[in-house]
Design an enzyme around this catalytic site. Structure first.
Site, PDB file in Angstrom:
ATOM      1  N   HIS A  12     -88.486  40.186  29.632  1.00  0.00           N
ATOM      2  CA  HIS A  12     -88.204  41.584  29.283  1.00  0.00           C
ATOM      3  C   HIS A  12     -89.415  42.420  29.706  1.00  0.00           C
ATOM      4  CE1 HIS A  12     -86.438  44.831  26.771  1.00  0.00           C
ATOM      5  NE2 HIS A  12     -87.675  45.107  26.402  1.00  0.00           N
ATOM      6  N   ALA A  53     -89.908  56.077  18.999  1.00  0.00           N
ATOM      7  CA  ALA A  53     -91.270  55.565  19.177  1.00  0.00           C
ATOM      8  C   ALA A  53     -92.079  56.568  19.985  1.00  0.00           C
ATOM      9  CB  ALA A  53     -91.250  54.219  19.892  1.00  0.00           C
ATOM     10  N   GLN A 106     -93.612  41.125  21.323  1.00  0.00           N
ATOM     11  CA  GLN A 106     -94.633  42.098  21.665  1.00  0.00           C
ATOM     12  C   GLN A 106     -95.318  41.570  22.926  1.00  0.00           C
ATOM     13  OE1 GLN A 106     -95.765  44.914  22.089  1.00  0.00           O
ATOM     14  NE2 GLN A 106     -95.913  45.366  19.893  1.00  0.00           N
ATOM     15  N   ASP A 135     -92.440  51.752  12.575  1.00  0.00           N
ATOM     16  CA  ASP A 135     -93.721  51.946  11.880  1.00  0.00           C
ATOM     17  C   ASP A 135     -93.539  52.925  10.733  1.00  0.00           C
ATOM     18  OD1 ASP A 135     -95.289  50.175  13.350  1.00  0.00           O
ATOM     19  OD2 ASP A 135     -95.385  51.605  15.017  1.00  0.00           O
ATOM     20  N   SER A 143     -84.490  41.847  31.695  1.00  0.00           N
ATOM     21  CA  SER A 143     -84.139  43.120  31.063  1.00  0.00           C
ATOM     22  C   SER A 143     -85.329  44.066  31.184  1.00  0.00           C
ATOM     23  CB  SER A 143     -83.757  42.910  29.603  1.00  0.00           C
ATOM     24  OG  SER A 143     -84.724  42.131  28.940  1.00  0.00           O
ATOM     25  N   PHE A 176    -102.837  51.101  23.389  1.00  0.00           N
ATOM     26  CA  PHE A 176    -101.625  50.404  22.935  1.00  0.00           C
ATOM     27  C   PHE A 176    -101.994  49.105  22.231  1.00  0.00           C
ATOM     28  CE2 PHE A 176     -98.501  52.114  26.393  1.00  0.00           C
ATOM     29  CZ  PHE A 176     -98.531  53.355  25.765  1.00  0.00           C
ATOM     30  N   GLU A 222     -87.146  47.822  29.726  1.00  0.00           N
ATOM     31  CA  GLU A 222     -87.190  48.768  28.612  1.00  0.00           C
ATOM     32  C   GLU A 222     -87.709  50.136  29.055  1.00  0.00           C
ATOM     33  OE1 GLU A 222     -88.762  47.204  24.900  1.00  0.00           O
ATOM     34  OE2 GLU A 222     -89.908  49.041  24.627  1.00  0.00           O
ATOM     35  N   HIS A 266     -82.525  50.580  21.024  1.00  0.00           N
ATOM     36  CA  HIS A 266     -83.365  50.121  19.922  1.00  0.00           C
ATOM     37  C   HIS A 266     -82.953  50.960  18.719  1.00  0.00           C
ATOM     38  CE1 HIS A 266     -86.873  48.440  22.519  1.00  0.00           C
ATOM     39  NE2 HIS A 266     -85.737  48.391  23.183  1.00  0.00           N
TER      40      HIS A 266
END
Ligand code: FAD
Length: 273
Positions: A255, A40, A165, A98, A4, A205, A6, A66
């Site tokens: 992913h 995000a 993550q 967040d 997958s 990041f 993103e 998401h």
């Protein structure tokens, strides 16, 4: 093997055109789904809806939006999920998000587990629910044990599977999966793979999300300076090796955090296939 990819929702016309091209290139290897982040990094939530509906209608690949619940209301989440359902979407990546700084009233949901339970209650089994996992601990968690327990509770609230993550330490992932299995969770935990193409961005990041860059990798990245071509070649080698190690440990799903670029995710994915 299920792969997958993103994306983040582009805001400019050029960004949209670019993403169309990226999606087309990635579609060629028949991905399991394309996911799109929500709110995000300053992107608007309408842009997520637009991107997701475009993918679902045009790519021949399932779209997985998401959805973060912090600072939101049940009625808003319900309306959005109903829109997704009507568009034929049946996979959601359910997140807390967040907590925006300065916000006191964080809305109807406090944790992703509450969102998961809400989706299950309202839509029964319509949606396959993915949640987030943190092999190196969520940055705001008290400690690793409570974080793993909270993760297990989130799965028990009705999630089907999880995406991690990103990480560069294979042992952190393997140990996390072991610990979670000891708590009775056998659902797939798909590693999230972040290609390395930019030193400063990766540092930024990683500081935010708590992913560790191994010292030896960081030290080597630091010497490439403006030579992005050499940096990317080194990054590809490191991440390709990570994917190989995961595959040899029996991992079947991957992913990719594409950052809206087809390369190097496509190269890594093709090597896995
Ligand atoms: P939760 O699972 O709710 O956990 C958050 C924290 O609360 C953890 O420290 C956990 O230990 C703790 N906790 C959980 N339950 C309890 C409880 N009952 N009591 C006390 N503490 C508890 N962000 C976006 O804004 N948009 C995106 O599209 C997005 N996509 C992502 C995709 C992936 C695959 C990942 C890994 C992250 C993504 N994020 C995204 C980032 C994510 O929103 C943040 O990491 C956020 O801080 C936590 O979200 P969560 O769903 O993991 O929260």
């Amino acid at each position: 093997m299920q792969l997958s990819f993103e994306f983040f929702p582009p805001r400019t016309d050029q960004g949209k055109l670019n993403l169309k091209q990226v999606r087309q290139e990635l579609s060629a290897i028949k991905p399991h789904y394309f996911s799109t982040t929500f709110g995000a990094g300053g992107t608007t939530q309408e842009a997520t809806l637009e991107t997701v509906l475009d993918i679902q209608a045009n790519d021949g690949v399932s779209a997985a939006p998401h959805l973060s619940c912090i600072d939101s209301e049940k009625s808003k989440i319900l309306a959005l999920l109903s829109q997704y359902k009507a568009a034929g979407i049946n996979r959601i990546v359910a997140l807390r998000g967040d907590i925006p700084s300065g916000v006191r009233d964080i809305g109807d949901f406090h944790y992703a587990s509450e969102l998961v339970a809400f989706i299950r209650h309202e839509f029964n089994d319509h949606f396959h629910i993915e949640v987030a996992a943190y092999p190196e601990m969520h940055p705001q968690a008290k400690n690793m044990n409570t974080d793993i327990q909270h993760f297990a509770n989130k799965m028990k609230a009705g999630a089907n599977s999880a995406i991690t993550q990103y990480f560069y330490n294979v042992d952190a992932y393997l140990r996390f999966v072991d610990d979670v299995q000891k708590l009775g969770i056998d659902a797939p935990i798909t590693p999230g793979i972040m290609p390395i193409t930019n030193h400063d961005q990766l540092l930024r990041f990683s500081n935010m999300c708590g992913a560790e860059i191994p010292r030896w990798v960081e030290k080597r990245l630091a010497v490439f300076g403006d030579d992005l071509e050499s940096l990317s070649a080194f990054g590809l080698e490191v991440v390709d090796n990570l994917c190989d190690q995961l595959k040899s440990q029996g991992v079947e799903n991957f992913h990719f955090y594409t950052m809206n670029r087809s390369q190097p995710s496509l190269t890594l994915a093709k090597n896995l296939l």
